[in-house]
Scaffold this motif. Structure first.
Motif, short mmCIF file in Angstrom:
data_model
loop_
_atom_site.label_atom_id
_atom_site.label_comp_id
_atom_site.label_asym_id
_atom_site.label_seq_id
_atom_site.Cartn_x
_atom_site.Cartn_y
_atom_site.Cartn_z
N ARG A 18 12.11 24.23 49.40
CA ARG A 18 13.73 24.34 49.98
C ARG A 18 14.21 24.83 48.06
O ARG A 18 15.32 24.70 48.12
CB ARG A 18 13.89 22.47 50.05
CG ARG A 18 15.10 22.44 49.88
CD ARG A 18 15.35 20.99 50.63
NE ARG A 18 16.69 19.88 50.99
CZ ARG A 18 17.09 19.41 49.67
NH1 ARG A 18 16.35 19.18 49.24
NH2 ARG A 18 18.63 19.09 50.24
N ASP A 19 13.59 24.51 47.69
CA ASP A 19 14.43 23.89 46.00
C ASP A 19 14.05 25.09 45.82
O ASP A 19 15.39 26.17 44.67
CB ASP A 19 13.23 23.24 44.68
CG ASP A 19 13.29 21.41 45.46
OD1 ASP A 19 13.90 21.39 45.92
OD2 ASP A 19 12.18 20.93 44.81
N ALA A 31 25.25 25.23 51.29
CA ALA A 31 23.94 25.40 51.98
C ALA A 31 22.74 24.55 51.60
O ALA A 31 22.11 23.93 53.11
CB ALA A 31 23.81 26.51 51.78
N HIS A 32 22.77 23.83 50.98
CA HIS A 32 21.62 23.16 51.00
C HIS A 32 21.65 21.74 50.79
O HIS A 32 20.67 20.65 50.97
CB HIS A 32 20.51 23.53 49.52
CG HIS A 32 20.36 24.96 49.30
ND1 HIS A 32 19.00 25.87 49.83
CD2 HIS A 32 20.77 25.33 49.58
CE1 HIS A 32 18.85 26.45 50.44
NE2 HIS A 32 20.04 27.44 49.85
N ASP A 33 22.96 20.66 49.85
CA ASP A 33 23.00 19.48 50.18
C ASP A 33 24.39 19.24 49.89
O ASP A 33 24.56 20.05 48.43
CB ASP A 33 21.79 18.85 49.13
CG ASP A 33 22.00 17.66 48.91
OD1 ASP A 33 22.98 16.90 48.65
OD2 ASP A 33 20.70 16.58 48.96
N LEU A 86 12.45 13.07 39.20
CA LEU A 86 11.32 13.47 38.79
C LEU A 86 10.29 12.41 38.19
O LEU A 86 9.00 12.88 39.00
CB LEU A 86 11.33 15.16 37.40
CG LEU A 86 10.48 15.78 37.81
CD1 LEU A 86 10.26 16.28 39.09
CD2 LEU A 86 10.73 16.61 36.15
N ASP A 87 10.49 12.00 37.09
CA ASP A 87 9.48 10.91 36.31
C ASP A 87 8.98 10.22 37.72
O ASP A 87 7.18 10.11 38.30
CB ASP A 87 9.24 10.40 35.08
CG ASP A 87 9.44 11.47 34.41
OD1 ASP A 87 8.59 12.14 34.53
OD2 ASP A 87 9.74 10.87 33.77
N LEU A 111 14.92 19.92 38.49
CA LEU A 111 15.06 19.53 39.98
C LEU A 111 13.73 19.99 40.95
O LEU A 111 13.42 21.01 41.31
CB LEU A 111 15.79 20.91 40.93
CG LEU A 111 16.72 21.09 42.80
CD1 LEU A 111 17.11 19.73 43.11
CD2 LEU A 111 17.25 22.18 42.58
N ASP A 112 13.23 18.64 41.99
CA ASP A 112 11.97 18.12 42.13
C ASP A 112 12.24 17.21 43.44
O ASP A 112 12.40 16.75 43.15
CB ASP A 112 10.45 18.23 41.60
CG ASP A 112 9.52 17.67 42.35
OD1 ASP A 112 9.79 18.82 43.16
OD2 ASP A 112 8.55 16.86 41.82
N SER A 113 12.64 17.97 44.26
CA SER A 113 13.31 17.25 45.59
C SER A 113 12.08 17.04 46.43
O SER A 113 11.90 16.29 47.39
CB SER A 113 13.84 18.26 46.81
OG SER A 113 13.26 19.19 47.93
#
Length: 313
Positions: free
Chosen positions: A235-236, A192-194, A9-10, A228-230
């Motif tokens: 999406r997130d 379903a997402h990853d 994230l950083d 969580l920041d893709s």
């Protein structure tokens, strides 16, 4: 955890352009609106369970109904507690909050993006400012045969923004079909997402809900995720919604599978001892408890997670 979500994230924040203020406002509204909708759906499912109870225990208790209490945070925002005591649920709370304001300088150092220089325009607050919304659920059951459960999902914004949450199951005595149903629902939501989400978030849950002073886990786990920041907000957010829906699918079914069974005083006594472990974790280690208390949240709402009765041998 070998995967350092906060570091990712950083690192992303150093290369991402500032967020458009209007987009940020739309995202805050969408997230807080979903948490309120999920709260309503969970409360309806639990009240239906109270109505459908047909067991031999607690014959003098009426079907429970949620009582809602709004609260305001002096520094900005507020929330609503929804608490029910019934004949299946000894105590269940489904709380929502939408709060904003400032961190203390010391606490700001622990929060991603809170110790950065203000972003141009200051759309989400600058420096040690924050905005946070979420839904939090803890259920403690009368029956020792019905596991306690916890679920929360949240969206936090400083000069960065991310999602977090998860759910875990705490049976008095583990029951393999319940564990499989609970984990299966979360695995389906993750897959379903990853494909990497479930093994990563399951391991994170096992690590997080561990009592070092006891050398034991709090229950049979579930999933836990944070920071969580893709890079794809939609999406997130979709994943975070699916985590809540997975819990809504699995946990009421587990309750219904066992709620009409009778129990003995010895089973109830052991249940209260195991609840002591739950209380120890929430007071000593729980990140959400610490965040709420250190940001001026409502104390009763924060400590809603505590069991109504517990004992130590």
């Amino acid at each position: 955890m070998s995967f350092d979500a906060r570091a990712v994230l950083d690192a992303r924040a150093r290369t991402s352009p500032p967020e458009d203020p209007e987009v940020a406002a739309e995202r805050r509204q969408a997230a807080s609106g979903w948490f309120r909708e999920l709260r309503d759906r969970l409360c309806a499912a639990f009240e239906a369970i109270e109505d459908d109870y047909a067991g031999p225990m607690n014959p003098d208790l009426a079907p429970g109904r949620f009582e809602r209490t709004a609260w305001e945070r002096p520094g900005g925002g507020g929330g609503e507690m929804s608490v029910m005591r019934g004949r299946v649920f000894e105590k269940v709370g489904v709380n929502i909050s939408v709060v904003h304001g400032g961190f203390s300088p010391e606490f700001a150092k622990q929060i991603p993006g809170a110790d950065r220089d203000p972003a141009p325009g200051g759309a989400d607050g600058a420096g040690a400012q924050f905005w946070a919304a979420g839904v939090s659920l803890v259920a403690h059951m009368w029956s020792p045969h019905v596991p306690a459960a916890h679920m929360n999902t949240r969206h936090i914004r400083t000069t960065l923004g991310w999602f977090g949450g998860g759910g875990d199951l705490t049976p008095i005595t583990p029951h393999a079909p319940d564990t499989a149903r609970f984990h299966g629902a979360f695995k389906a939501a993750c897959d379903a997402h990853d494909a990497d989400y479930y093994p990563r978030f399951k391991a994170w849950c096992d690590d997080y809900f561990f009592l070092p002073h006891r050398g034991e886990t709090r229950g049979v786990g579930g999933i836990f995720y944070d920071y969580l920041d893709s890079g794809d907000w939609a999406r997130d957010f979709a994943f975070t919604r699916d985590v809540g829906l997975a819990f809504l699918d699995a946990y009421p079914a587990i309750i219904r599978a066992h709620m009409n069974r009778s129990w003995t005083e010895a089973e109830r006594d052991y249940q209260l001892i195991r609840r002591g472990r739950y209380a120890e974790f929430n007071l000593l280690y729980d990140r959400g408890t610490q965040f709420g208390l250190k940001t001026g949240g409502n104390t009763e709402a924060i400590l809603m997670s505590m069991p109504p009765h517990a004992k130590w041998p």
